[in-house]
Motif scaffolding. Structure first.
Motif, PDB file in Angstrom:
ATOM      1  N   CYS A 137       0.821  -1.219   0.000  1.00 18.72           N
ATOM      2  CA  CYS A 137       0.000   0.000   0.000  1.00 18.72           C
ATOM      3  C   CYS A 137       0.851   1.263   0.000  1.00 18.72           C
ATOM      4  N   THR A 138       2.110   1.144   0.439  1.00 19.77           N
ATOM      5  CA  THR A 138       2.984   2.325   0.461  1.00 19.77           C
ATOM      6  C   THR A 138       3.272   2.847  -0.949  1.00 19.77           C
ATOM      7  N   TRP A 139       3.271   1.957  -1.953  1.00 15.41           N
ATOM      8  CA  TRP A 139       3.486   2.421  -3.325  1.00 15.41           C
ATOM      9  C   TRP A 139       2.377   1.983  -4.284  1.00 15.41           C
ATOM     10  N   LEU A 151      -3.201   0.730  -7.467  1.00 15.72           N
ATOM     11  CA  LEU A 151      -2.660   0.669  -8.834  1.00 15.72           C
ATOM     12  C   LEU A 151      -2.690  -0.753  -9.391  1.00 15.72           C
ATOM     13  N   PHE A 152      -3.207  -1.697  -8.617  1.00 16.24           N
ATOM     14  CA  PHE A 152      -3.250  -3.097  -9.056  1.00 16.24           C
ATOM     15  C   PHE A 152      -4.475  -3.720  -8.384  1.00 16.24           C
ATOM     16  N   VAL A 153      -5.463  -4.010  -9.216  1.00 21.09           N
ATOM     17  CA  VAL A 153      -6.746  -4.502  -8.688  1.00 21.09           C
ATOM     18  C   VAL A 153      -7.139  -5.767  -9.442  1.00 21.09           C
ATOM     19  N   LYS A 154      -7.764  -6.702  -8.716  1.00 19.97           N
ATOM     20  CA  LYS A 154      -8.189  -7.951  -9.355  1.00 19.97           C
ATOM     21  C   LYS A 154      -9.687  -8.185  -9.203  1.00 19.97           C
ATOM     22  N   THR A 155     -10.236  -8.865 -10.203  1.00 22.88           N
ATOM     23  CA  THR A 155     -11.580  -9.437 -10.069  1.00 22.88           C
ATOM     24  C   THR A 155     -11.410 -10.951 -10.106  1.00 22.88           C
ATOM     25  N   LEU A 156     -11.990 -11.624  -9.142  1.00 26.48           N
ATOM     26  CA  LEU A 156     -11.848 -13.087  -9.037  1.00 26.48           C
ATOM     27  C   LEU A 156     -13.258 -13.680  -9.069  1.00 26.48           C
ATOM     28  N   ALA A 157     -13.552 -14.408 -10.143  1.00 26.06           N
ATOM     29  CA  ALA A 157     -14.907 -14.956 -10.320  1.00 26.06           C
ATOM     30  C   ALA A 157     -14.954 -16.410  -9.876  1.00 26.06           C
ATOM     31  N   ARG A 177      -4.436  -1.555   3.498  1.00 30.22           N
ATOM     32  CA  ARG A 177      -3.994  -0.169   3.734  1.00 30.22           C
ATOM     33  C   ARG A 177      -3.039  -0.085   4.920  1.00 30.22           C
ATOM     34  N   MET A 178      -2.500  -1.224   5.332  1.00 30.07           N
ATOM     35  CA  MET A 178      -1.556  -1.259   6.457  1.00 30.07           C
ATOM     36  C   MET A 178      -0.128  -1.152   5.937  1.00 30.07           C
ATOM     37  N   THR A 179       0.683  -0.310   6.601  1.00 29.72           N
ATOM     38  CA  THR A 179       2.088  -0.191   6.188  1.00 29.72           C
ATOM     39  C   THR A 179       2.969  -1.186   6.950  1.00 29.72           C
ATOM     40  N   TRP A 180       2.368  -2.049   7.739  1.00 32.34           N
ATOM     41  CA  TRP A 180       3.138  -3.087   8.432  1.00 32.34           C
ATOM     42  C   TRP A 180       3.880  -3.964   7.421  1.00 32.34           C
TER      43      TRP A 180
END
Ligand SMILES: O=C(O)CCC(=O)C(=O)O
Length: 274
Positions: A137-139, A151-157, A177-180
């Motif tokens: 999530c940092t980049w 910037l990278f999203v998936k759809t899984l059917a 959204r965690m930077t851990w």
């Protein structure tokens, strides 16, 4: 979030909230039974075709129980149709934040792993086979107008019904959204499996998620085979996943409106929206 998806091109407010807060949203009934049948028929034809590599499809196996096929769009119109689905691409654009290109297409056929014993499978909690992310999530994530984007999203059917024993995708809600460090989030989930969510879905449902979400395939406990299709999307200036290059000849044969989605030709001329 198990809400029915309305036949509109945007997520409902509740779906968008779920995506932002949890890092995924399950869109029920997106694919019609007829579409599911056509996509499954194409996938099983591809599985049984010894010459599929000649149409640029690649195959990765994990034992006899798990097979992943990649770069599918040139193989069969039904597989192309999933990757450019008019009810899904606008939703992907909404969460990416602008126009997208196809980054990868994959399918997984998996069954119960014969090397995993009943005793192992029936310990408490879900059984992910390998938690991972495709972006951090940092980049790979950002906020705009108070909304989370990736910037990278998936759809899984899901092409088969997936009940609690049928290997629905496991994920760590909120991890997108965690930077851990990823390893720490996975360790936290190992410490307390209540941090893990395992999807249950009926055939035709689609999981929309950013690749910043920690997620995994899951051991199957039943005797049923699971079939899924996965498409990945990025803004057009990013590259396709290695091996997922779609041939220029194939792209040239597609309707003009589809070509930028398949080729990423818009590059830095990014049409940002949302
Ligand atoms: O098998 C699944 O449910 C998850 C697939 C996956 O991890 C991926 O597509 O990145």
């Amino acid at each position: 979030m198990d809400a029915k998806t309305p036949p509109t091109a945007t997520l409902t407010l509740a779906q968008r909230y779920h995506f932002d807060a949890q890092g995924f949203v399950l869109l029920e009934g997106v694919l019609t039974p007829d579409e599911v049948t056509r996509m499954k028929t194409a996938l099983y034809r591809l599985r049984d075709d010894p010459e599929r590599e000649q149409q640029r499809v690649y195959t990765r196996r994990r034992g006899s129980h798990f097979t992943l096929f990649g770069n599918l769009v040139e193989y069969d119109p039904a597989l192309l149709q999933y990757a450019v689905h008019p009810r899904l691409v606008p939703l992907v654009e909404e969460v990416v934040g602008g126009a997208v290109r196809l980054e990868e297409t994959e399918a997984i056929l998996n069954r119960r792993n014969p090397d995993v014993t009943n005793a192992q499978l029936h310990t408490q909690g879900p059984h992910p086979t390998g938690f991972h992310t495709g972006a951090r999530c940092t980049w790979g994530g950002y906020y705009e107008n108070h909304r989370f984007h990736s910037l990278f999203v998936k759809t899984l059917a899901y092409l088969t019904d997936v009940g609690p024993d049928d290997g629905g995708t496991t994920l760590i809600p909120g991890s997108h959204r965690m930077t851990w460090p990823q390893a720490e989030m996975i360790n936290a989930a190992r410490e307390d499996p209540r941090l893990i969510h395992q999807v249950e879905a009926s055939a035709g449902s689609v999981l929309l998620f950013p690749e910043t979400l920690v997620h995994s395939s899951t051991e199957i406990r039943s005797d049923r085979e699971r079939a899924i299709l996965v498409s990945g999307y990025t803004p057009p200036m990013l590259r396709e996943w290695m091996g997922n290059e779609v041939s220029p000849e194939f792209i040239a044969r597609q309707p003009e409106a589809l070509r930028p989605l398949l080729s990423g030709s818009d590059q830095w001329n990014w049409k940002r929206r949302y």
